[in-house]
Design a protein around this motif. Structure first.
Motif, PDB file in Angstrom:
ATOM      1  N   UNK A   1       0.839  -1.218   0.000  1.00 43.52           N
ATOM      2  CA  UNK A   1       0.000   0.000   0.000  1.00 43.52           C
ATOM      3  C   UNK A   1       0.869   1.262   0.000  1.00 43.52           C
ATOM      4  N   UNK A   2       1.987   1.221   0.702  1.00 44.22           N
ATOM      5  CA  UNK A   2       2.901   2.368   0.734  1.00 44.22           C
ATOM      6  C   UNK A   2       3.488   2.600  -0.661  1.00 44.22           C
ATOM      7  N   UNK A   3       3.897   1.543  -1.323  1.00 37.99           N
ATOM      8  CA  UNK A   3       4.449   1.685  -2.681  1.00 37.99           C
ATOM      9  C   UNK A   3       3.373   2.198  -3.622  1.00 37.99           C
ATOM     10  N   UNK A   4       2.158   1.715  -3.457  1.00 41.04           N
ATOM     11  CA  UNK A   4       1.028   2.203  -4.261  1.00 41.04           C
ATOM     12  C   UNK A   4       0.807   3.700  -4.029  1.00 41.04           C
ATOM     13  N   UNK A   5       0.870   4.113  -2.777  1.00 46.04           N
ATOM     14  CA  UNK A   5       0.724   5.529  -2.425  1.00 46.04           C
ATOM     15  C   UNK A   5       1.877   6.347  -2.998  1.00 46.04           C
ATOM     16  N   UNK A   6       3.072   5.813  -2.931  1.00 46.09           N
ATOM     17  CA  UNK A   6       4.248   6.505  -3.476  1.00 46.09           C
ATOM     18  C   UNK A   6       4.093   6.738  -4.974  1.00 46.09           C
TER      19      UNK A   6
END
Length: 165
Positions: free
Chosen positions: A104-109
């Protein structure tokens, strides 16, 4: 023969294109950058039933070794280094999270234009590691090729980057 002192070396470095080009390739990349890149590579390309993970194909080592080549795009290297630093600043909690939260963090990034460019370049080099000839340091034991039933071409390279055999 007199040893060159630091001041003389710096003066020569600042005025000589030869020394400037050496400096461009002799970047000291902090270990935290490589740790970030490796972790994000694993989120971007995790192992599945059919495909190996970034770690399985030795993607980080491939990137480290090839980034020292004079043929490696220095703009890409700068983007990879700076992007990892920006990612660490914006998502300092990334390493404390589980795999789902890291995804999810990579998606947000990827919603940030700069980090999206960084992730894109990271995917590019990770896929290159997955499908390159093993002589370049990736595709360990041809695992990437085997995962897609690739029949390797002949002749295979005997040395890297146009080196004379």
């Amino acid at each position: 023969m007199h040893p060159m002192n630091r001041r003389t070396f710096m003066a020569l470095s600042a005025s000589s294109p030869f020394f400037l080009s050496i400096d461009a390739y002799a970047k000291d990349v902090p270990a935290s950058v490589w740790k970030t890149i490796e972790s994000v590579q694993e989120v971007l390309l995790p192992a599945t039933e059919q495909m190996p993970s970034a770690k399985n194909v030795n993607a980080l080592s491939f990137l480290i070794v090839n980034s020292t080549s004079p043929y490696f795009d220095q703009n890409d290297l700068e983007l990879l280094i700076e992007g990892a630093s920006v990612f660490n600043q914006k998502f300092s909690h990334f390493f404390q999270e589980n795999a789902e939260a890291q995804y999810r963090i990579v998606e947000l990034a990827s919603e940030d234009a700069y980090l999206e460019q960084w992730l894109s370049r990271l995917i590019y080099y990770t896929l290159e590691a997955m499908f390159c000839d093993p002589i370049y340091g990736g595709n360990t034991e041809e695992i990437g090729w085997k995962s897609v039933l690739h029949v390797k071409g002949e002749p295979r390279p005997k040395s890297t980057y146009g080196s004379k055999v």
